[in-house]
Design an enzyme around this catalytic site. Structure first.
Site, PDB file in Angstrom:
ATOM      1  N   LYS A  68       0.832  -1.202   0.000  1.00  0.00           N
ATOM      2  CA  LYS A  68       0.000   0.000   0.000  1.00  0.00           C
ATOM      3  C   LYS A  68       0.874   1.263   0.000  1.00  0.00           C
ATOM      4  O   LYS A  68       2.098   1.179   0.155  1.00  0.00           O
ATOM      5  CB  LYS A  68      -0.922  -0.040   1.219  1.00  0.00           C
ATOM      6  CG  LYS A  68      -1.886  -1.234   1.205  1.00  0.00           C
ATOM      7  CD  LYS A  68      -2.696  -1.307   2.491  1.00  0.00           C
ATOM      8  CE  LYS A  68      -3.613  -2.515   2.510  1.00  0.00           C
ATOM      9  NZ  LYS A  68      -4.355  -2.638   3.784  1.00  0.00           N
ATOM     10  N   ARG A 101       0.111 -14.720   4.240  1.00  0.00           N
ATOM     11  CA  ARG A 101      -0.609 -14.154   5.389  1.00  0.00           C
ATOM     12  C   ARG A 101       0.227 -14.266   6.665  1.00  0.00           C
ATOM     13  O   ARG A 101       0.284 -13.337   7.472  1.00  0.00           O
ATOM     14  CB  ARG A 101      -1.945 -14.881   5.585  1.00  0.00           C
ATOM     15  CG  ARG A 101      -2.975 -14.585   4.530  1.00  0.00           C
ATOM     16  CD  ARG A 101      -3.570 -13.213   4.631  1.00  0.00           C
ATOM     17  NE  ARG A 101      -4.477 -13.067   5.747  1.00  0.00           N
ATOM     18  CZ  ARG A 101      -5.307 -12.045   5.909  1.00  0.00           C
ATOM     19  NH1 ARG A 101      -5.341 -11.075   5.017  1.00  0.00           N
ATOM     20  NH2 ARG A 101      -6.102 -11.971   6.945  1.00  0.00           N
ATOM     21  N   THR A 157      -3.923  -8.009  10.890  1.00  0.00           N
ATOM     22  CA  THR A 157      -4.396  -6.763  10.274  1.00  0.00           C
ATOM     23  C   THR A 157      -3.923  -5.530  11.034  1.00  0.00           C
ATOM     24  O   THR A 157      -3.538  -4.527  10.435  1.00  0.00           O
ATOM     25  CB  THR A 157      -5.939  -6.768  10.192  1.00  0.00           C
ATOM     26  OG1 THR A 157      -6.357  -7.922   9.456  1.00  0.00           O
ATOM     27  CG2 THR A 157      -6.449  -5.521   9.498  1.00  0.00           C
ATOM     28  N   GLU A 204      -9.508 -12.092  -6.415  1.00  0.00           N
ATOM     29  CA  GLU A 204      -8.726 -10.851  -6.401  1.00  0.00           C
ATOM     30  C   GLU A 204      -7.675 -10.790  -7.509  1.00  0.00           C
ATOM     31  O   GLU A 204      -7.450  -9.724  -8.091  1.00  0.00           O
ATOM     32  CB  GLU A 204      -8.050 -10.684  -5.037  1.00  0.00           C
ATOM     33  CG  GLU A 204      -9.032 -10.400  -3.915  1.00  0.00           C
ATOM     34  CD  GLU A 204      -8.383 -10.349  -2.546  1.00  0.00           C
ATOM     35  OE1 GLU A 204      -9.090 -10.014  -1.581  1.00  0.00           O
ATOM     36  OE2 GLU A 204      -7.171 -10.634  -2.440  1.00  0.00           O
TER      37      GLU A 204
END
Length: 201
Positions: free
Chosen positions: A14, A119, A125, A170
């Site tokens: 990101k 992951r 998260t 995705e």
């Protein structure tokens, strides 16, 4: 049925990961464990693309809203609404603003148990509660508390597909088939060859 070594998953660095100059470190973490990079591109996504990404799962908004409401209450706070759809929409708006703030690096990784491995390496998260040794645990200190106080999305460096089903939806959202490479790397011989033939001369 696809062999486990051909499993693919999506990871997106990101804007905060780009601004922190962590692209090389993040790629290195995934490569070191034995995953193969088969798709890579850098661009600024549109809000529409980000929204469609999260709404590939029609129940995403409700599930995220329920989780957020529960998180507020656990911390002794009053949620902005008791309606999960409304809270989920607030989360989505924050994510759109966050992920379109600058360039992202989208990647497809391939290898045994790719979804689970990415992951695990990425971490939970919330960076604050992520384990030391994970990417988020080692390189980010943001928390739900700070994000809620500032009315923004939690900054956690990376998106990683959570399940095989998510990855299957995705990957084609972010990459065309022509953008994914099919090739071999030498380390696959060590990772996947049944008898490790050909090592000794």
């Amino acid at each position: 049925m696809t062999h486990p070594k051909e499993e693919q998953t999506l990871a997106i660095i990101k804007p905060d990961g780009i601004q922190r100059s962590l692209v090389g470190e993040i790629i290195n973490r995934y490569e070191r464990v034995g995953l193969k990079l088969v798709g890579l591109k850098m661009f600024v996504p549109s809000e529409e693309m980000v929204e469609k990404h999260y709404l590939l799962d029609p129940s995403w908004k409700r599930k995220v809203g329920e989780k957020a409401i529960e998180s507020y209450k656990k911390r002794g706070l009053t949620p902005p609404s008791e309606n999960p759809e409304e809270v989920g929409q607030r989360v989505l708006e924050g994510l759109k603003k966050y992920i379109t703030a600058g360039p992202v690096v989208a990647m497809v990784w391939q290898g045994a148990h790719a979804v689970e491995v990415v992951r695990k390496l990425t971490g939970g998260t919330e960076p604050r509660s992520s384990d030391v040794g994970t990417i988020r645990g080692d390189y980010m200190l943001d928390s739900y508390q700070m994000a809620d106080g500032d009315s923004r999305a939690v900054r956690n460096l990376i998106h990683a597909s959570g399940t095989h089903e998510e990855a299957e939806k995705e990957i084609p959202h972010w990459f065309s088939k022509d953008e994914l490479m099919q090739y071999k790397i030498i380390q696959e011989k060590i990772l996947y060859d049944v008898n490790l033939d050909g090592i000794l001369e």
